[in-house]
Write an enzyme that holds these catalytic residues in place. Structure first.
Site, PDB file in Angstrom:
ATOM      1  N   LYS A  78       1.398  -1.097  -0.060  1.00  0.00           N
ATOM      2  CA  LYS A  78      -0.146   0.161  -0.150  1.00  0.00           C
ATOM      3  C   LYS A  78       0.245   1.306  -0.271  1.00  0.00           C
ATOM      4  CE  LYS A  78      -3.750   2.182   2.525  1.00  0.00           C
ATOM      5  NZ  LYS A  78      -4.470   1.462   3.698  1.00  0.00           N
ATOM      6  N   SER A 153     -10.040   1.546   2.048  1.00  0.00           N
ATOM      7  CA  SER A 153      -8.876   2.756   1.650  1.00  0.00           C
ATOM      8  C   SER A 153      -7.758   1.865   0.982  1.00  0.00           C
ATOM      9  CB  SER A 153      -8.355   3.783   2.575  1.00  0.00           C
ATOM     10  OG  SER A 153      -7.816   3.241   3.619  1.00  0.00           O
ATOM     11  N   SER A 177     -10.087  -0.490   6.823  1.00  0.00           N
ATOM     12  CA  SER A 177      -9.641  -0.612   5.981  1.00  0.00           C
ATOM     13  C   SER A 177      -9.035  -1.488   4.815  1.00  0.00           C
ATOM     14  CB  SER A 177      -8.763   0.874   5.663  1.00  0.00           C
ATOM     15  OG  SER A 177      -9.379   1.918   5.237  1.00  0.00           O
TER      16      SER A 177
HETATM   17  N1  GLN Z   1     -13.285   4.141   6.279  1.00  0.00           N
HETATM   18  C1  GLN Z   1     -12.809   4.167   7.337  1.00  0.00           C
HETATM   19  C2  GLN Z   1     -12.664   5.903   7.098  1.00  0.00           C
HETATM   20  O1  GLN Z   1     -12.380   6.687   5.582  1.00  0.00           O
HETATM   21  C3  GLN Z   1     -11.786   4.180   7.604  1.00  0.00           C
HETATM   22  C4  GLN Z   1     -10.227   4.003   7.163  1.00  0.00           C
HETATM   23  C5  GLN Z   1      -9.577   3.199   7.340  1.00  0.00           C
HETATM   24  O2  GLN Z   1      -9.677   2.529   8.055  1.00  0.00           O
HETATM   25  N2  GLN Z   1      -8.131   3.163   6.799  1.00  0.00           N
HETATM   26  O3  GLN Z   1     -11.885   6.467   7.314  1.00  0.00           O
END
Ligand code: GLN
Length: 479
Positions: A78, A153, A177
């Site tokens: 990532k 994400s 995410s």
């Molecule tokens: N979807 C969640 C957010 O937008 C979690 C994101 C994540 O785990 N990085 O904050």
């Protein structure tokens, strides 16, 4: 010759060590596939031009029998994990040209295990999002259905593993995410206990929640990779000073002592009947395999989402204050004065979702509102943690769906709250700092669905074992 990219990580390790094929051959198979498919899927932001050279070095090491535990295995990272002298964008224009002066511990550990870096995967900007639609580098598509999102994400990593463009991939999970994109793409994704994996060199979003983890095609593959990235790191003050066990051995051993908690208050309220049915079908599969279940009550869990959306933006507003156009990252052109430099660099460098979170965060932390929002959220966070601690007195793990729905069409969710609800089942584990895994559990209209196991602190082995049990009795992870 068989398509090497179809082999599991376990089989690739064996094949390389028995010299059935070389790392150069394996790496090449992936690079060729990436070249074709990345144009459509957009799961990679950058490709490592030195991948084949790294593979050659690995082959030499294998020949000399001087090899790491995953010597020659091609992986994707990532683009939130810094790699020395390489660009790390975090999905943002702010860091479009940022070349990191040092490497993250996760990257370094995987490098020392012998893995080959294929490239950096696309992600929501600064890991804020659930669909990969907030990336400065464009949407990522779901290989199962290219009209749909891969989740976020870490959508690039999930899409790349599902399309078999790498053996496994790294990701981060602040509120879901890793698990939500794993569920959307039909693969396995694990977020370990907070502190199990070092955050050094992993670009910060919300520091008390962020945790690195793994996307793979099975629980066994994930256990091998997770073992490699785990362990104490003196460079991260929240790193847990405990040696990680062999997750692979733990995942594989005969364990007949599973008592899995079903949180009644959550399961009863699942809105989509098909998701609920799938949940109970998954319970049945495990019951047949000898697993016992027990109903539990997780009180205050319903406040997880609002608590997260105070704490995560608060921490992000502090973490992202370092991007000021002065020290590193994007700088606006021809600033009038210092204030103009700050203002325009941040206005031009950040996307809308990131700006919204910074605004919410600074508001919650401002004098006068701090007690009403931030402190109150921290108190409720503690209550949520306590309900988990109580539950683990009676059960060895907890099971719930990973998401309330399957992957949705690109640009179909416009309402921010609806987007935030994507993480309704994943956020509680982050708030409590517990390990959690998502594995494929079936399909709704050909789209994959996931179930989630949450484990007790430092008990990743337990949920990997349970996941492996499920995968030995099903074939969803191979579909
Ligand atoms: N979807 C969640 C957010 O937008 C979690 C994101 C994540 O785990 N990085 O904050």
């Amino acid at each position: 010759m068989t398509d090497l990219t179809n082999l599991s990580l376990e089989d690739q390790i064996e094949g390389l060590s028995l010299k059935r094929f070389s790392s150069v051959e394996l790496t090449n198979s992936y690079l060729k596939k990436i070249e074709k498919q990345n144009k459509v899927l957009n799961c990679f932001i950058s490709i490592n031009e030195n991948a084949l050279d790294e593979a050659k070095k690995s082959d030499l090491k294998i020949a000399k029998n001087d090899k790491g535990i995953m010597e020659g295995i091609p992986v994707a990272h990532k683009d939130i994990f810094c790699i020395k002298d390489q660009v790390t964008t975090c999905g943002s224009k702010m860091l479009e040209n940022f070349v990191s002066p040092y490497s993250s511990t996760v990257y370094e550990k995987l490098f020392n295990s012998g893995t080959i870096n294929l490239g950096k995967t696309n992600m929501d900007e600064f890991a804020m999002g659930s669909s990969n639609e907030t990336s400065f580098f464009g949407n990522v598509l779901n290989p199962i259905d290219p009209e749909r999102v891969p989740g976020g994400s870490s959508g690039g990593s999930a899409s790349a593993v599902a399309a078999k463009l790498c053996s496994f991939a790294t990701g981060t999970d602040t509120g879901g995410s890793i698990r939500q994109p794993a569920a959307f793409c039909g693969i396995t994704g694990i977020k370990p206990t907070y502190g199990r994996v070092s955050r050094w060199g992993m670009i910060a979003f919300a520091s008390s929640l962020d945790q690195g983890g793994i996307f793979a095609r099975s629980a066994l593959d994930a256990s091998i990779a997770l073992e490699s990235i785990s362990g104490f790191d003196e460079k991260d003050s929240t790193s847990i000073n405990k040696k990680a066990p062999s997750f692979y051995n733990e995942a594989k051993r005969d364990d007949d002592n599973h008592v899995v908690g079903i949180p009644k208050n959550i399961i009863e309220n699942i809105k989509d009947a098909k998701v609920k049915t799938n949940f109970y079908e998954s319970v049945k599969i495990l019951e047949k395999a000898g697993v016992s279940f027990k109903e539990i009550d997780l009180s205050n869990i319903e406040y997880s989402l609002p608590v997260y959306y105070v704490i995560a933006p608060a921490e992000c507003s502090a973490n992202l204050s370092r991007y000021d156009g002065v020290r590193f990252g994007y700088r606006c052109e021809n600033p009038k004065d210092l204030e103009d430099l700050y203002e325009r660099s941040r206005a031009e460098g950040f996307g809308d979702e990131v700006k919204k979170r910074i605004l919410i965060g600074t508001y919650c932390l401002s004098a006068g509102y701090y007690d009403a929002y931030y402190i109150k959220a921290q108190k409720i966070r503690n209550l949520i943690k306590e309900s988990f601690v109580n539950a683990f007195k009676d059960v060895s793990s907890i099971m719930m769906p990973t998401c309330a729905n399957v992957s949705f069409k690109l640009n179909s969710i416009q309402n921010p709250v609806e987007m935030y609800e994507q993480d309704i089942y994943t956020i509680p584990a982050n708030l409590a700092g517990l390990p959690a895994i998502s594995i494929p559990s079936g399909k709704i209209n050909d789209l994959p669905l996931g179930i989630q196991f949450i484990g007790n602190y430092l008990n990743e082995g337990n949920i990997l074992n349970l996941s492996n049990k499920f995968q030995q009795n099903t074939n969803f992870h191979n579909e």
